[in-house]
Design a protein around this motif. Structure first.
Motif, PDB file in Angstrom:
ATOM      1  N   ASP A  73      31.751  45.582  39.228  1.00 35.58           N
ATOM      2  CA  ASP A  73      31.346  46.876  38.659  1.00 35.58           C
ATOM      3  C   ASP A  73      30.577  47.740  39.659  1.00 35.58           C
ATOM      4  O   ASP A  73      30.443  48.948  39.472  1.00 35.58           O
ATOM      5  N   GLN A  97      41.968  44.081  42.480  1.00 39.20           N
ATOM      6  CA  GLN A  97      41.154  44.885  41.560  1.00 39.20           C
ATOM      7  C   GLN A  97      41.240  44.322  40.138  1.00 39.20           C
ATOM      8  O   GLN A  97      40.214  44.126  39.475  1.00 39.20           O
ATOM      9  N   ALA A  98      42.463  44.002  39.710  1.00 41.45           N
ATOM     10  CA  ALA A  98      42.661  43.431  38.370  1.00 41.45           C
ATOM     11  C   ALA A  98      42.038  42.036  38.266  1.00 41.45           C
ATOM     12  O   ALA A  98      41.384  41.705  37.277  1.00 41.45           O
ATOM     13  N   THR A 103      37.751  47.918  36.636  1.00 41.01           N
ATOM     14  CA  THR A 103      38.597  48.887  35.920  1.00 41.01           C
ATOM     15  C   THR A 103      38.328  50.332  36.325  1.00 41.01           C
ATOM     16  O   THR A 103      38.906  51.256  35.777  1.00 41.01           O
ATOM     17  N   ARG A 104      37.440  50.515  37.308  1.00 42.86           N
ATOM     18  CA  ARG A 104      37.160  51.882  37.788  1.00 42.86           C
ATOM     19  C   ARG A 104      37.447  51.939  39.293  1.00 42.86           C
ATOM     20  O   ARG A 104      37.819  50.950  39.890  1.00 42.86           O
TER      21      ARG A 104
END
Length: 323
Positions: A73, A97-98, A103-104
Motif C-alpha cells: 500500500d 502488482q496483483a 490495487t493502486r
C-alpha cells in the motif's frame, strides 16, 4: 534542497535448484574447469518448471518491502526489468502488482536485456524526480533457462535465473554528492550491434527462439563501454573513481568485471562479485548483487556505489548512488 531517490529497502530471491558446472559435463563437451576459467561461474540457479519470472520477482519484491518496513500500500509504482516475462502481455510487473495485493498506482516492464535494471532504475528515478511517484519498487527478474539452446556449450553454461528488488523513496537532499540516493545516471544503446547478442525468435516472428551470442565480440565492447559509462556518470555527479566504495557490476563474466575495475583504477576488493554463485542472471544480476552485498556486510549506508551493465541491443549504462 534537492529531490533524491533513496534506496530504503533491498531483497532478492533465488530458485531452490542449484546447478553446478559438473552437471553440464554429462551432456556437453565441456568441463567445470573450462567454464570456471573462462567465466568465473561455478554454479547457477534454475527455476522450477512451475515457477515463472513474475513468481521470482514477487518473492524478491516482498523481501525488499520487508527490508524497508513497508507494505504494498506504500508503493506508487513498480518498474520491472526483464526479457523473459511470463506472457506476451500483460506485463510481469502487473502480475507482481496483483500478487502483492497492490490495487493502486501503476506497473510496467522495461526491456533492455542485461542492462535492464540500470534502465529501470533510471526510469524510476525520473518518475520520483518529476513527482509522479513517491515510492517505486524497482525489480530485475529473469528465467533465462527458458531460452537456452542446451546444445550450445558457449552460451547455455553462462546463464541462470533469479530476481532482485529495491525500494526507492523520494527524500530531500542538499543537492551535493554527499546526498544519499541516486546522484546520476547514464544510458546508451546502439542497434547496429543486434547480431552480437539476441534471441532468434519472438512474437512477431512466431517462435520462442534461443539466445545467440558472439561472446568474443560482446567482450570487446563490454570493458570499453562499461568503463566509459561509469566514468561519465561519476563525472555528472561531480565525483571520480577514487570516491567509489563499491562497483556493483552486471555479473556476466569475471574477466569483464576484472577488466572494467582495472580500467577504472579500482582493486577487486572494491567490487561486489556474485557471478560464481549465480551465473549471468541478466536484468536480475545487479539487484541480486546489491542485496547479497548488503547481506554479506559489504555495502553499508553512506557507501558510494557505481553500478554498470551492458546487454543485447547493444544497450548499456550506469547509475551512481549513495546507499
Amino acid at each position: 534542497m534537492a529531490g533524491r531517490s533513496v534506496v530504503v529497502g533491498v531483497g532478492h530471491y533465488l530458485p531452490k535448484r542449484v546447478v553446478p558446472n559438473s552437471e553440464f559435463e554429462k551432456t556437453l563437451d565441456t568441463t567445470d574447469e573450462w567454464i570456471r576459467t573462462r567465466s568465473g561461474i561455478e554454479r547457477r540457479h534454475f527455476a522450477a518448471e512451475d515457477e515463472t519470472t513474475s513468481d521470482l520477482a514477487t518473492y524478491a519484491a516482498k523481501a525488499a518491502l520487508q527490508d524497508a518496513g513497508l507494505t504494498a500500500d506504500d508503493i506508487d509504482a513498480i518498474v520491472l526489468a526483464t526479457s523473459t516475462a511470463d506472457l506476451t502481455f500483460p506485463s510481469a510487473a502487473t502480475m507482481v502488482q496483483a500478487n502483492l495485493g497492490m490495487t493502486r498506482g501503476f506497473a510496467f516492464d522495461v526491456q533492455a536485456v542485461c542492462a535492464g535494471f540500470v534502465f529501470a532504475l533510471s526510469n524510476a528515478n525520473a518518475l520520483i524526480l518529476s513527482g509522479q511517484a513517491k515510492r517505486v519498487l524497482v525489480i530485475g527478474a529473469e528465467t533465462f533457462s527458458r531460452i537456452m539452446d542446451w546444445t550450445d556449450r558457449s552460451t547455455c553454461v553462462l546463464f541462470g535465473d533469479g530476481a532482485g528488488a529495491l525500494v526507492l523513496e523520494a527524500q530531500d537532499g542538499a543537492g551535493t554528492s554527499d546526498d544519499r540516493g541516486i546522484l546520476s545516471t547514464d544510458l546508451h544503446s546502439d542497434g547496429r550491434y543486434k547480431d552480437l547478442l539476441y534471441v532468434d525468435g519472438g512474437v512477431s516472428t512466431q517462435s520462442t527462439g534461443h539466445l545467440r551470442m558472439q561472446g568474443n565480440q560482446v567482450f570487446r565492447h563490454a570493458v570499453e563501454k562499461l568503463t566509459a559509462t561509469a566514468e561519465t556518470a561519476l563525472e555528472r555527479a561531480g565525483l571520480n573513481s577514487q570516491d567509489v566504495d563499491w562497483i556493483v557490476p552486471h555479473q556476466a563474466n569475471i574477466r569483464i568485471i576484472q577488466g572494467t575495475a582495472k580500467k577504472m583504477g579500482l582493486p577487486m576488493d572494491h567490487v561486489v562479485v556474485t557471478v560464481q554463485d549465480h551465473g549471468n542472471t541478466s536484468a536480475a544480476s545487479i539487484p541480486l548483487a546489491l542485496s547479497v552485498g548488503k547481506e554479506r556486510g559489504q555495502i553499508k549506508q553512506g557507501d558510494l556505489i557505481v553500478t554498470e551493465a551492458i546487454g543485447g541491443g547493444l544497450a548499456w549504462g550506469s547509475v551512481v548512488l549513495r546507499w
